[in-house]
Design an enzyme around this catalytic site. Sequence first.
Site, mmCIF file in Angstrom:
data_model
loop_
_atom_site.group_PDB
_atom_site.id
_atom_site.type_symbol
_atom_site.label_atom_id
_atom_site.label_comp_id
_atom_site.label_asym_id
_atom_site.label_seq_id
_atom_site.Cartn_x
_atom_site.Cartn_y
_atom_site.Cartn_z
ATOM 1 C CG HIS A 187 -1.130 -5.160 -1.181
ATOM 2 N ND1 HIS A 187 -1.593 -3.941 -0.733
ATOM 3 C CD2 HIS A 187 -1.401 -5.207 -2.510
ATOM 4 C CE1 HIS A 187 -2.144 -3.282 -1.755
ATOM 5 N NE2 HIS A 187 -2.033 -4.030 -2.849
ATOM 6 C CG ASP A 193 10.771 -8.915 -6.421
ATOM 7 O OD1 ASP A 193 9.694 -9.478 -6.164
ATOM 8 O OD2 ASP A 193 11.751 -8.907 -5.625
ATOM 9 C CB THR A 199 7.328 -12.762 2.182
ATOM 10 O OG1 THR A 199 7.534 -12.081 0.944
ATOM 11 C CG2 THR A 199 8.033 -14.104 2.143
ATOM 12 C CG ASN A 226 4.265 -17.132 -4.015
ATOM 13 O OD1 ASN A 226 4.185 -18.175 -4.659
ATOM 14 N ND2 ASN A 226 5.351 -16.377 -4.023
ATOM 15 C CG HIS A 271 6.012 -12.881 -7.954
ATOM 16 N ND1 HIS A 271 7.195 -12.414 -7.416
ATOM 17 C CD2 HIS A 271 5.258 -13.249 -6.887
ATOM 18 C CE1 HIS A 271 7.163 -12.505 -6.094
ATOM 19 N NE2 HIS A 271 5.986 -13.007 -5.746
ATOM 20 C CB CYS A 322 -0.917 0.021 1.225
ATOM 21 S SG CYS A 322 -2.316 -1.109 1.143
ATOM 22 N N GLY A 358 4.911 -19.519 0.056
ATOM 23 C CA GLY A 358 6.003 -18.563 -0.147
ATOM 24 C C GLY A 358 5.578 -17.110 -0.086
ATOM 25 C CG HIS A 390 -4.726 -4.144 1.994
ATOM 26 N ND1 HIS A 390 -3.360 -4.308 1.961
ATOM 27 C CD2 HIS A 390 -5.212 -5.112 2.816
ATOM 28 C CE1 HIS A 390 -3.034 -5.311 2.745
ATOM 29 N NE2 HIS A 390 -4.135 -5.825 3.280
ATOM 30 C CG HIS A 440 2.612 -9.817 -4.501
ATOM 31 N ND1 HIS A 440 2.193 -9.894 -3.194
ATOM 32 C CD2 HIS A 440 3.603 -10.730 -4.632
ATOM 33 C CE1 HIS A 440 2.907 -10.807 -2.558
ATOM 34 N NE2 HIS A 440 3.762 -11.340 -3.411
HETATM 35 P P1 AMP Z 1 5.961 -13.039 -2.100
HETATM 36 O O1 AMP Z 1 7.103 -13.839 -1.514
HETATM 37 O O2 AMP Z 1 5.194 -13.736 -3.161
HETATM 38 O O3 AMP Z 1 5.090 -12.460 -1.001
HETATM 39 O O4 AMP Z 1 6.674 -11.833 -2.853
HETATM 40 C C1 AMP Z 1 7.016 -10.639 -2.263
HETATM 41 C C2 AMP Z 1 8.040 -10.021 -3.164
HETATM 42 O O5 AMP Z 1 8.175 -8.665 -2.819
HETATM 43 C C3 AMP Z 1 9.428 -10.652 -3.057
HETATM 44 O O6 AMP Z 1 9.815 -11.161 -4.333
HETATM 45 C C4 AMP Z 1 10.308 -9.485 -2.603
HETATM 46 O O7 AMP Z 1 11.592 -9.507 -3.181
HETATM 47 C C5 AMP Z 1 9.491 -8.288 -3.042
HETATM 48 N N1 AMP Z 1 9.742 -7.080 -2.273
HETATM 49 C C6 AMP Z 1 9.790 -6.955 -0.929
HETATM 50 N N2 AMP Z 1 10.004 -5.674 -0.593
HETATM 51 C C7 AMP Z 1 10.070 -4.973 -1.750
HETATM 52 C C8 AMP Z 1 10.277 -3.593 -2.068
HETATM 53 N N3 AMP Z 1 10.466 -2.664 -1.126
HETATM 54 N N4 AMP Z 1 10.315 -3.244 -3.376
HETATM 55 C C9 AMP Z 1 10.148 -4.169 -4.351
HETATM 56 N N5 AMP Z 1 9.930 -5.474 -4.113
HETATM 57 C C10 AMP Z 1 9.900 -5.873 -2.826
#
Ligand code: AMP
Length: 113
Positions: free
Chosen positions: A97, A31, A94, A86, A101, A8, A92, A47, A99
């Site tokens: 929010h 990323d 993390t 994910n 990939h 967000c 996986g 969100h 997203h």
């Molecule tokens: P996930 O593991 O599917 O939740 O993907 C989260 C992704 O966000 C990971 O590939 C991280 O490298 C990426 N990520 C985390 N913080 C940032 C950030 N500040 N800017 C760009 N990507 C980020």
Amino acid sequence: MSDNCLFCKISKGEIPSDKLYEDDEIFVFRDIAPQAPVHFLVIPKKHISGPSALAPQDEQLIGRMMRVGNEVAKREGVEQYRVVFNNGEQAGQTVFHIHMHIFGGRSMTWPPG
Ligand code: AMP
């Protein structure tokens, strides 16, 4: 906006990112830890914590994310790419929010690890 949600804050410009595209509903950025020569994230500005939190009214938004992601991939020079959502820690996820990939620019193996 959800308090303390990293994505967000990125979509509002409160935390810097390498932005590739933005409109009223969608934000696209590289990323920070790329896993392929081209690796970017497509997020809704709204969100939503993840795929399992999607509501019927979000269907069009998710479709737009795919179409925008495809356009950005083309602009980044990749016609062939992998799309990953994910959902949940075990898968996986993390950042909670939703997203998409998009990975491209190298050969991919299957199944994913
Ligand atoms: P996930 O593991 O599917 O939740 O993907 C989260 C992704 O966000 C990971 O590939 C991280 O490298 C990426 N990520 C985390 N913080 C940032 C950030 N500040 N800017 C760009 N990507 C980020």
